[in-house]
Design a protein around this motif. Structure first.
Motif, PDB file in Angstrom:
ATOM      1  N   ARG A 178       0.234  -1.432   0.014  1.00 17.33           N
ATOM      2  CA  ARG A 178      -0.207  -0.590  -0.051  1.00 17.33           C
ATOM      3  C   ARG A 178       1.153   1.249   0.021  1.00 17.33           C
ATOM      4  NH1 ARG A 178      -4.187   0.873  -2.528  1.00 17.33           N
ATOM      5  NH2 ARG A 178      -3.371   3.218  -2.883  1.00 17.33           N
ATOM      6  N   GLU A 179       2.007   1.403   0.685  1.00 17.18           N
ATOM      7  CA  GLU A 179       2.991   2.332   1.249  1.00 17.18           C
ATOM      8  C   GLU A 179       4.077   2.834  -0.318  1.00 17.18           C
ATOM      9  OE1 GLU A 179       3.603   2.531   5.516  1.00 17.18           O
ATOM     10  OE2 GLU A 179       5.167   1.773   4.146  1.00 17.18           O
ATOM     11  N   MET A 180       4.019   1.295  -1.118  1.00 19.01           N
ATOM     12  CA  MET A 180       4.523   1.095  -2.352  1.00 19.01           C
ATOM     13  C   MET A 180       3.724   2.453  -3.307  1.00 19.01           C
ATOM     14  SD  MET A 180       7.836   1.667  -3.766  1.00 19.01           S
ATOM     15  CE  MET A 180       8.748  -0.325  -2.889  1.00 19.01           C
ATOM     16  N   LYS A 181       2.521   1.584  -3.282  1.00 22.23           N
ATOM     17  CA  LYS A 181       1.296   2.602  -4.219  1.00 22.23           C
ATOM     18  C   LYS A 181       1.491   3.832  -3.855  1.00 22.23           C
ATOM     19  CE  LYS A 181      -0.802  -1.187  -4.221  1.00 22.23           C
ATOM     20  NZ  LYS A 181      -2.210  -2.474  -4.906  1.00 22.23           N
ATOM     21  N   ASP A 182       1.302   4.037  -2.487  1.00 23.67           N
ATOM     22  CA  ASP A 182       0.979   5.879  -2.469  1.00 23.67           C
ATOM     23  C   ASP A 182       2.384   6.608  -2.696  1.00 23.67           C
ATOM     24  OD1 ASP A 182      -0.990   5.327  -1.152  1.00 23.67           O
ATOM     25  OD2 ASP A 182      -0.538   4.768   0.896  1.00 23.67           O
ATOM     26  N   TRP A 183       3.221   5.478  -2.863  1.00 25.17           N
ATOM     27  CA  TRP A 183       4.590   6.954  -3.053  1.00 25.17           C
ATOM     28  C   TRP A 183       4.383   6.665  -4.346  1.00 25.17           C
ATOM     29  CZ3 TRP A 183       7.596   2.369   0.451  1.00 25.17           C
ATOM     30  CH2 TRP A 183       7.963   3.247   1.678  1.00 25.17           C
ATOM     31  N   ILE A 184       4.261   6.003  -5.149  1.00 28.70           N
ATOM     32  CA  ILE A 184       4.521   6.127  -6.724  1.00 28.70           C
ATOM     33  C   ILE A 184       3.432   6.833  -6.368  1.00 28.70           C
ATOM     34  CG2 ILE A 184       4.049   4.600  -9.293  1.00 28.70           C
ATOM     35  CD1 ILE A 184       5.272   2.154  -7.520  1.00 28.70           C
ATOM     36  N   LEU A 185       1.945   7.638  -6.134  1.00 22.69           N
ATOM     37  CA  LEU A 185       1.038   8.127  -7.048  1.00 22.69           C
ATOM     38  C   LEU A 185       1.761   9.658  -6.236  1.00 22.69           C
ATOM     39  CD1 LEU A 185      -2.368   6.310  -6.291  1.00 22.69           C
ATOM     40  CD2 LEU A 185      -1.400   7.053  -8.390  1.00 22.69           C
ATOM     41  N   GLU A 186       2.777   9.570  -5.192  1.00 22.47           N
ATOM     42  CA  GLU A 186       2.606  10.971  -4.971  1.00 22.47           C
ATOM     43  C   GLU A 186       3.847  11.448  -5.871  1.00 22.47           C
ATOM     44  OE1 GLU A 186       5.314  11.761  -1.076  1.00 22.47           O
ATOM     45  OE2 GLU A 186       3.634  10.353  -0.350  1.00 22.47           O
ATOM     46  N   LEU A 187       4.414  10.579  -6.155  1.00 19.39           N
ATOM     47  CA  LEU A 187       5.476  11.122  -7.235  1.00 19.39           C
ATOM     48  C   LEU A 187       4.918  11.322  -8.333  1.00 19.39           C
ATOM     49  CD1 LEU A 187       8.062   8.031  -7.263  1.00 19.39           C
ATOM     50  CD2 LEU A 187       8.162  10.120  -6.655  1.00 19.39           C
ATOM     51  N   ARG A 188       3.963  10.647  -8.873  1.00 18.97           N
ATOM     52  CA  ARG A 188       3.721  11.131 -10.485  1.00 18.97           C
ATOM     53  C   ARG A 188       2.774  12.522 -10.121  1.00 18.97           C
ATOM     54  NH1 ARG A 188      -2.630   8.411 -11.255  1.00 18.97           N
ATOM     55  NH2 ARG A 188      -2.597   9.910  -9.591  1.00 18.97           N
ATOM     56  N   ASP A 189       2.017  13.003  -8.762  1.00 17.30           N
ATOM     57  CA  ASP A 189       1.989  14.222  -8.401  1.00 17.30           C
ATOM     58  C   ASP A 189       2.734  15.526  -8.059  1.00 17.30           C
ATOM     59  OD1 ASP A 189      -1.209  13.123  -8.290  1.00 17.30           O
ATOM     60  OD2 ASP A 189      -1.074  12.885  -5.856  1.00 17.30           O
ATOM     61  N   GLN A 190       3.778  14.753  -7.985  1.00 15.21           N
ATOM     62  CA  GLN A 190       5.175  16.023  -7.928  1.00 15.21           C
ATOM     63  C   GLN A 190       5.365  15.902  -9.593  1.00 15.21           C
ATOM     64  OE1 GLN A 190       8.309  13.863  -5.796  1.00 15.21           O
ATOM     65  NE2 GLN A 190       6.942  13.759  -3.806  1.00 15.21           N
TER      66      GLN A 190
END
Ligand SMILES: Nc1ncnc2c1ncn2[C@@H]1O[C@H](COP(=O)(O)OP(=O)(O)OP(=O)(O)O)[C@@H](O)[C@H]1O
Ligand SMILES: [Mg+2]
Lengths: 313, 595
Positions: A178-190
């Motif tokens: 879950r955390e990894m997926k959140d990080w990925i989405l966070e990266l995309r948001d950046q």
């Protein structure tokens, strides 16, 4: 090449040869891909379908047998592109005799980052991947999940624009996933571009904007996730509180219009089905399939507005 | 000490442009250019076979263009980062254990190494040989497995996907392992120096009695004869390569630690020529067999003589003994070859004379008894007498206008021989610091180590660990045999090329006699040999001459290592590092990392 194309491959092919130059495996066959800035792109495919091979070709770890790959506008074998790239390998290949801090320090030194910034970033990343308690322990003592985390931190040390993740969630527990997926989405948001490969469909479905499905080195499917999952000639109806008469009425309406009622169930995840059908299909009829990539307008690099535009084609 | 070739002046060595001998720098350039051409041609041929000429040309162009671009992108920051990890790797692999082993070795060595003759020579040879072998071995082990290990664990994937140039990886590794190796050498050097000085130091006692006793007590397997000098100073006379001074305190005598045991003589060498039995100048003396091959011999009781011509003799060459005046200190080492035993305890007699070059003016013969292979000292005062009993002045009369002086040595006993090489007679200019001499010997070992590391790192860019090790070891072994290899390749060693030697050995053929019938087989053999010899010559011209890189003998025999030599070695080491790093760059850059 358009400005917002981050990765482009043209007829990219890879044949593994043995020491004597004899052909062993055709791992990738004439792959054409374009990956746009700001999207999360998923490479999907069964084991041995050529996902890792594609990523390695993009990184210049392998030399293409044919065709070419352009990454950030440069040939894949150009070292300069690495300034803006982060890579998390299949398994974290790191120096086992270093601890978390030393590892990040080493990789950080390979970039032109001022020492203070480097130290700050190391601290931030270690906290972000939740290794604060283990920062002074040698990697040889790390569990698989911990190694994954430090691997990700290592890939982000230069704040890359393009991040290539090879099976990012393998070895992680549900929370870690879950955390990894959140990080990925966070990266995309950046505004960063993420290319990941996986065979875990749920992961891909959750985070990817567009996917490519590979099978035996051939591209089978390419497109936006929601488009691929939308079955054009099927309408799904779901409603609450319909009486039996009302349901019958609807059945009648469908029958009157020469429609065939398939089911009136709740919708299911269909990526798995799509995936399995493609694999089945391609095993039955080997060969390249015309990929139904609707020349989609690549998503503009937009911070929050990642809601998929529901284009009907 | 064997010193085959005179040491060339540094500039000549580096830059000489001559048909016979190319300066080291030109040699280096030539090797690099030939290597570049060769790899380009081979690359193009293979590329053409695989992909056709257009693509091959394109790829070759890309490789070369990349190389030039990346040359300017080598970054000290990244090199240092990689060097740090290499050091950490080495230290975590517990290289320091090696130091412990070495120290233990020294502790036990003290028990086994006992000698009555020249203990300094034995100890220095021992520690220097031990250090260089252990040092090279550890450097080899560390550097040869590092890159292959990165490939095996795939750690290299995460490194080369950073903006690291192949050159950074290679130079970083060489630097890191060199630093670790230097640390090791430093520790081993310190331990060695302590060991040698501790092992050599000893003292004697002198019985306290009214009259000075004749000898000191025995210690370390010898005792000294005691003598009182004119100025009242008591000396425990020269024995076993050293003397002691003795001080009288009340009734008791205090004996000092050994003096002059460790030396670093600075010699001035001359040019050697020979006169044959008839007194005619010849290039070489008599050869008395293989083991003695390096020296030429002169026959006793004839006109045969060995003549050294020294250059640059002036006032500064002489040593000032204060009131005793000034002397020309000549030291000579004689190898004695007896054709009949005679009385083995009676030394063979010889004479030594100074002569003005280009004239017949010679000093009266000075007699000496030749003790095989020991250094004989001859101090010539300034005022001498010539063969006609006329007084002559050393600097005024015997030294020619251009500062030359000849030293003539002859053997007196019939049918006995004296053997000499160029370095066997020299003017002992002064003594340099033995400590710095020891340091210089360690610099030589250090250079050898750096070369080994460079070879190992370069080899391991494409080879797996064990294969790279094999490669490096054969490089080193061939390097030690470089002279022989070159000798065979250029027909200086008798017995023909490799195939011919292979034929000669099982047929028990003499090395020199020619084959009787020159049929086709022989011709073919010669032809193949010519090809092989050309290859050997090429190989020999790129191999590091490890034998020549070792200066342990200087220290063991008590001669100062010229800085010129150290400088040449440092340059040589630098050239190998640069050359090998370039080769390594191309190998690593064009290797498919993830294969
Ligand atoms: N170094 C190699 N030498 C020879 N064949 C290889 C090599 N690496 C991969 N292959 C072959 O290439 C094909 C594709 O491999 P690849 O690693 O790209 O698959 P993948 O899609 O990443 O699979 P997975 O999901 O298991 O990671 C496979 O058939 C594999 O056996
Ligand atoms: Mg894979």
């Amino acid at each position: 090449m358009a400005d917002n194309v981050v990765v482009e491959t043209r007829a990219l092919s890879k044949v593994y040869r043995d020491f004597w130059g004899r052909q062993k495996v055709r791992a990738l066959k004439a792959l054409d891909l374009e990956i746009y800035r700001g999207e999360v792109f998923g490479l999907l495919g069964p084991n041995g379908s050529g996902k890792t091979t594609t990523i390695k070709l993009l990184l210049g770890l392998l030399f293409p047998t044919d065709g070419e790959a352009l990454v950030l506008g440069k040939p894949a074998t150009d070292v300069e592109k690495n300034e803006r790239i982060g890579y998390l390998p299949e398994e974290s290949y790191l120096y086992r005799f270093l601890n978390a801090e030393e590892t990040l320090d080493f990789y950080g030194r390979l970039f032109d980052i001022p020492p203070e910034v480097r130290r700050e970033r190391i601290d931030k990343l270690i906290k972000q991947v939740k290794l604060d308690a283990a920062r002074k322990r040698q990697l040889r003592e790390y569990s698989k999940g911990m190694t994954r985390r430090i691997g990700l931190a290592q890939a982000l040390i230069n704040e890359p624009d393009l991040i290539l993740l090879d099976e990012p969630t393998s070895g992680l527990d549900p929370i870690g996933t879950r955390e990894m997926k959140d990080w990925i989405l966070e990266l995309r948001d950046q505004g960063k571009t993420v290319v990941m490969c996986s065979h875990l469909l749920a992961d891909v479905q959750d985070v990817c904007d567009r996917i490519a499905i590979l099978h035996q080195g051939e591209l089978k499917e390419l497109g936006r996730v929601e488009d691929l999952l939308k079955v054009e000639d099927v309408t799904q109806v779901s409603a609450r509180g319909l009486s039996a008469e009302c349901q019958n009425e609807i059945r009648d309406v469908i029958a009157r219009h020469n429609g065939e009622l398939l089911s009136m169930d709740n919708p299911t995840t269909t990526l798995e089905e799509l995936f399995l059908s493609i694999v089945r299909d391609s095993e039955a009829r080997p060969g390249r399939r015309v990929v139904r990539e609707e020349e989609a307008t690549p998503p503009e690099n937009s911070g929050e507005s990642t809601e998929p535009p529901s284009t009907a084609s | 000490m064997i010193q085959e070739e005179p040491l060339l002046p540094f500039k000549t060595w580096l830059l000489e442009w001559d048909a016979d001998r190319w300066g080291a720098f030109w040699h280096f350039l030539l090797v690099m250019v030939v290597l570049a051409m060769l790899s380009l041609v081979i690359g193009l041929i293979i590329g053409t076979i695989l992909h056709g000429p257009v693509k091959a040309g394109e790829r070759a162009y890309r490789v070369v263009a990349n190389a030039f671009r990346e040359l300017f992108h080598i970054s000290p920051r990244r090199i240092w980062a990689i060097a740090r990890v290499a050091m950490q790797e080495a230290l975590r692999r517990r290289v320091l254990v090696a130091v412990a082993v070495f120290v233990l070795l020294l502790l036990f060595a003290g028990w086994f190494l006992k000698t009555d003759r020249e203990p300094a020579k034995l100890y220095f040879s021992f520690v220097l040989t031990a250090t260089s072998f252990l040092g090279l071995f550890i450097a080899l082990l560390l550097s040869v497995f590092s890159l292959p290990n990165d490939f095996k664990t795939k750690t290299i994937y995460t490194v080369v996907t950073k903006p690291v140039r192949a050159g950074d990886i290679i130079l970083g590794r060489i630097l890191g392992f060199t630093l670790v190796g230097s640390l090791l050498l430093l520790v081993m050097g310190g331990a060695s120096y302590l060991f040698v000085s501790r092992a050599l130091t000893h003292t004697h006692t002198v019985a306290a009695q009214k009259e000075l006793p004749e000898r000191t007590s025995r210690s370390d397997g010898h005792s000294h004869k005691l003598e009182v000098r004119d100025d009242g100073q008591i000396i425990a006379m020269y024995e076993h390569g050293h003397e002691h001074s003795v001080e009288k305190r009340g009734d008791r005598y205090m004996v000092s630690p050994p003096e002059g045991m460790i030396r670093a003589r600075v010699p001035l060498y001359g040019e050697l020529k020979f006169l044959n039995r008839q007194g005619v100048e010849v290039e070489k003396g008599v050869s008395v067999g293989k083991e003695w091959g390096y020296r030429s011999f002169i026959e006793g009781g004839t006109q045969a003589a060995a003549v050294w011509t020294f250059d640059g003799i002036n006032e500064d060459t002489l040593i000032d003994e204060g009131e005793d005046g000034r002397y020309l200190p000549i030291e000579i080492v004689v190898r004695v070859f007896r054709t009949w035993k005679a009385d083995i305890n009676t030394p063979v007699q010889g004479i030594i004379q100074l002569k003005r070059p280009g004239s017949d003016l010679k000093t009266e013969p000075e007699f000496f008894f030749a003790d095989d292979n020991t250094i004989d000292l001859k101090y010539f005062p300034e005022s001498l007498t010539d063969t006609n009993n006329q007084p002559v002045d050393l600097l005024e009369d015997l030294v020619s206008e251009d500062g030359q002086l000849e030293v003539v040595v002859q053997c007196l006993d019939r049918a006995q021989y004296f053997g000499f090489a160029r370095g066997d007679c020299y003017i002992h200019l002064r003594d340099a610091s033995p400590f710095w001499n020891f340091v210089k010997a360690y610099i030589s070992i250090w250079v050898q180590m750096v070369v080994v590391i460079a070879i190992a790192v370069t080899g391991s860019t494409v080879l797996s660990g064990p294969i790279a090790m094999l490669f490096t070891v054969s490089f080193i072994l061939l390097g030690f045999q470089r002279d022989f290899l070159m000798g065979v390749a250029t027909d200086k060693v008798e017995g023909g090329g490799p195939i011919e030697a292979l034929v000669r050995i099982p047929t028990h053929m003499n090395l020199i006699s020619d084959f009787k019938d020159q049929h086709f087989g022989i011709k073919l053999m010669r032809l193949v040999d010519d090809g092989l010899q050309a290859l050997m010559q090429v190989l020999a011209s790129v191999l590091p001459d490890f034998g020549n890189l070792s200066t342990a003998d200087y220290v063991a025999y008590g001669f100062d290592i010229p800085w010129n030599q150290v400088l040449q070695q440092l340059f040589l080491g630098g050239a190998y590092v640069i050359g090998l790093a370039i080769v390594g760059y191309f190998l690593l850059r064009n290797r498919e990392v993830a294969k």
